[in-house]
Design a protein around this motif. Structure first.
Motif, PDB file in Angstrom:
ATOM      1  N   CYS A 172      17.916   6.099  -3.035  1.00 34.11           N
ATOM      2  CA  CYS A 172      17.675   4.556  -2.567  1.00 34.11           C
ATOM      3  C   CYS A 172      18.780   3.824  -2.707  1.00 34.11           C
ATOM      4  O   CYS A 172      18.970   3.768  -3.916  1.00 34.11           O
ATOM      5  CB  CYS A 172      16.221   4.065  -3.214  1.00 34.11           C
ATOM      6  N   LEU A 173      19.187   3.294  -1.551  1.00 30.17           N
ATOM      7  CA  LEU A 173      20.440   2.617  -1.676  1.00 30.17           C
ATOM      8  C   LEU A 173      20.335   1.433  -2.613  1.00 30.17           C
ATOM      9  O   LEU A 173      21.066   0.964  -3.057  1.00 30.17           O
ATOM     10  CB  LEU A 173      20.915   2.348  -0.168  1.00 30.17           C
ATOM     11  N   ASN A 174      18.991   0.789  -2.162  1.00 36.49           N
ATOM     12  CA  ASN A 174      18.678  -0.474  -2.933  1.00 36.49           C
ATOM     13  C   ASN A 174      18.875  -0.165  -4.373  1.00 36.49           C
ATOM     14  O   ASN A 174      19.341  -1.031  -5.283  1.00 36.49           O
ATOM     15  CB  ASN A 174      17.339  -1.154  -2.460  1.00 36.49           C
ATOM     16  N   LYS A 175      18.238   0.729  -4.753  1.00 33.81           N
ATOM     17  CA  LYS A 175      18.234   1.002  -6.302  1.00 33.81           C
ATOM     18  C   LYS A 175      19.730   1.429  -7.185  1.00 33.81           C
ATOM     19  O   LYS A 175      20.067   1.151  -7.993  1.00 33.81           O
ATOM     20  CB  LYS A 175      17.259   2.155  -6.652  1.00 33.81           C
ATOM     21  N   GLN A 176      20.444   2.353  -5.930  1.00 34.86           N
ATOM     22  CA  GLN A 176      21.921   2.367  -6.463  1.00 34.86           C
ATOM     23  C   GLN A 176      22.671   1.130  -6.550  1.00 34.86           C
ATOM     24  O   GLN A 176      23.598   1.210  -7.534  1.00 34.86           O
ATOM     25  CB  GLN A 176      22.311   3.424  -5.502  1.00 34.86           C
ATOM     26  N   LEU A 177      22.659   0.412  -5.643  1.00 36.35           N
ATOM     27  CA  LEU A 177      23.228  -0.695  -5.551  1.00 36.35           C
ATOM     28  C   LEU A 177      23.157  -1.942  -6.627  1.00 36.35           C
ATOM     29  O   LEU A 177      23.644  -2.589  -7.143  1.00 36.35           O
ATOM     30  CB  LEU A 177      23.488  -1.459  -4.248  1.00 36.35           C
ATOM     31  N   PHE A 178      21.709  -2.074  -6.477  1.00 31.66           N
ATOM     32  CA  PHE A 178      21.208  -3.356  -7.334  1.00 31.66           C
ATOM     33  C   PHE A 178      20.203  -2.871  -8.761  1.00 31.66           C
ATOM     34  O   PHE A 178      19.847  -3.832  -9.607  1.00 31.66           O
ATOM     35  CB  PHE A 178      20.409  -4.268  -6.524  1.00 31.66           C
ATOM     36  N   GLY A 179      20.181  -1.599  -8.770  1.00 29.31           N
ATOM     37  CA  GLY A 179      19.305  -1.135 -10.026  1.00 29.31           C
ATOM     38  C   GLY A 179      17.912  -1.635  -9.751  1.00 29.31           C
ATOM     39  O   GLY A 179      17.284  -1.597 -10.853  1.00 29.31           O
ATOM     40  N   VAL A 180      17.301  -1.979  -8.783  1.00 28.34           N
ATOM     41  CA  VAL A 180      15.886  -2.465  -8.541  1.00 28.34           C
ATOM     42  C   VAL A 180      15.350  -1.592  -7.378  1.00 28.34           C
ATOM     43  O   VAL A 180      15.892  -1.347  -6.489  1.00 28.34           O
ATOM     44  CB  VAL A 180      15.762  -3.852  -8.100  1.00 28.34           C
ATOM     45  N   ASP A 181      14.080  -0.982  -7.597  1.00 30.36           N
ATOM     46  CA  ASP A 181      13.235  -0.448  -6.789  1.00 30.36           C
ATOM     47  C   ASP A 181      13.035  -1.096  -5.497  1.00 30.36           C
ATOM     48  O   ASP A 181      12.749  -2.237  -5.561  1.00 30.36           O
ATOM     49  CB  ASP A 181      11.999  -0.038  -7.385  1.00 30.36           C
ATOM     50  N   CYS A 182      12.785  -0.542  -4.368  1.00 28.79           N
ATOM     51  CA  CYS A 182      12.903  -1.070  -3.028  1.00 28.79           C
ATOM     52  C   CYS A 182      11.140  -1.070  -2.806  1.00 28.79           C
ATOM     53  O   CYS A 182      10.450  -0.348  -3.574  1.00 28.79           O
ATOM     54  CB  CYS A 182      13.420  -0.798  -1.925  1.00 28.79           C
ATOM     55  N   LEU A 183      10.752  -1.567  -1.785  1.00 25.63           N
ATOM     56  CA  LEU A 183       9.326  -1.382  -1.578  1.00 25.63           C
ATOM     57  C   LEU A 183       8.764  -0.149  -0.975  1.00 25.63           C
ATOM     58  O   LEU A 183       7.669   0.216  -1.076  1.00 25.63           O
ATOM     59  CB  LEU A 183       8.892  -2.440  -0.271  1.00 25.63           C
ATOM     60  N   GLY A 184       9.796   0.700  -0.684  1.00 23.87           N
ATOM     61  CA  GLY A 184       9.778   2.176  -0.319  1.00 23.87           C
ATOM     62  C   GLY A 184       9.793   3.035  -1.389  1.00 23.87           C
ATOM     63  O   GLY A 184       9.634   4.294  -1.099  1.00 23.87           O
ATOM     64  N   CYS A 185      10.306   2.751  -2.402  1.00 25.29           N
ATOM     65  CA  CYS A 185      10.583   3.757  -3.398  1.00 25.29           C
ATOM     66  C   CYS A 185       9.460   4.358  -3.842  1.00 25.29           C
ATOM     67  O   CYS A 185       8.460   3.830  -4.291  1.00 25.29           O
ATOM     68  CB  CYS A 185      11.371   2.985  -4.432  1.00 25.29           C
ATOM     69  N   GLY A 186       9.502   5.810  -3.869  1.00 31.64           N
ATOM     70  CA  GLY A 186       8.411   6.658  -4.348  1.00 31.64           C
ATOM     71  C   GLY A 186       7.418   7.173  -3.268  1.00 31.64           C
ATOM     72  O   GLY A 186       6.843   8.200  -3.252  1.00 31.64           O
ATOM     73  N   PHE A 187       7.917   6.792  -1.870  1.00 30.86           N
ATOM     74  CA  PHE A 187       7.253   7.460  -0.608  1.00 30.86           C
ATOM     75  C   PHE A 187       7.669   8.947  -0.719  1.00 30.86           C
ATOM     76  O   PHE A 187       6.799   9.575  -0.402  1.00 30.86           O
ATOM     77  CB  PHE A 187       7.569   6.680   0.637  1.00 30.86           C
ATOM     78  N   GLN A 188       8.806   9.361  -0.772  1.00 33.95           N
ATOM     79  CA  GLN A 188       9.123  10.530  -0.355  1.00 33.95           C
ATOM     80  C   GLN A 188       8.711  11.368  -1.613  1.00 33.95           C
ATOM     81  O   GLN A 188       8.015  12.373  -1.360  1.00 33.95           O
ATOM     82  CB  GLN A 188      10.691  10.816  -0.476  1.00 33.95           C
ATOM     83  N   ARG A 189       8.776  11.019  -2.660  1.00 34.94           N
ATOM     84  CA  ARG A 189       7.938  11.882  -3.746  1.00 34.94           C
ATOM     85  C   ARG A 189       6.615  12.070  -3.859  1.00 34.94           C
ATOM     86  O   ARG A 189       5.975  13.105  -4.085  1.00 34.94           O
ATOM     87  CB  ARG A 189       8.369  11.227  -5.179  1.00 34.94           C
ATOM     88  N   ALA A 190       5.970  10.846  -3.170  1.00 31.00           N
ATOM     89  CA  ALA A 190       4.363  11.217  -3.148  1.00 31.00           C
ATOM     90  C   ALA A 190       4.087  11.980  -1.819  1.00 31.00           C
ATOM     91  O   ALA A 190       3.153  12.698  -1.965  1.00 31.00           O
ATOM     92  CB  ALA A 190       3.918   9.445  -2.695  1.00 31.00           C
TER      93      ALA A 190
END
Length: 87
Positions: free
Chosen positions: A4-22
């Motif tokens: 997740c680029l958002n998590k890498q850059l800002f350290g915060v999950d995005c709204l789509g984080c977890g979709f791939q793992r799910a």
């Protein structure tokens, strides 16, 4: 898995984080873990199936059903995101 680029850059999950793992959990047959990882996984799949079927078969109220599923998905994603951040 794609990072997740958002998590890498800002350290915060995005709204789509977890979709791939799910989705991987879903493919492995672990339906509960898939829901816990990303609660909107089932409604997103339902929306995708509806869109594919609607491409081949025309439904009477297709637009209303599609928009209803889109708003349901958005609501589930936002609510689960808020719950994930606050807990």
């Amino acid at each position: 898995m794609l990072p997740c680029l958002n998590k890498q850059l800002f350290g915060v999950d995005c709204l789509g984080c977890g979709f791939q793992r799910a989705f991987v959990f879903l493919l492995k047959g672990d339906f509960t873990a898939a829901f816990k990882m990303y609660p909107a996984i089932y409604t997103i799949i339902l929306l995708g199936i509806f869109i594919i079927f609607n491409f081949y078969f025309k439904f009477k109220h297709a637009y209303k059903l599609k928009m209803g599923l889109v708003f349901l998905n958005v609501a589930i994603i936002i609510i689960s995101y808020i719950l994930k951040i606050t807990h």
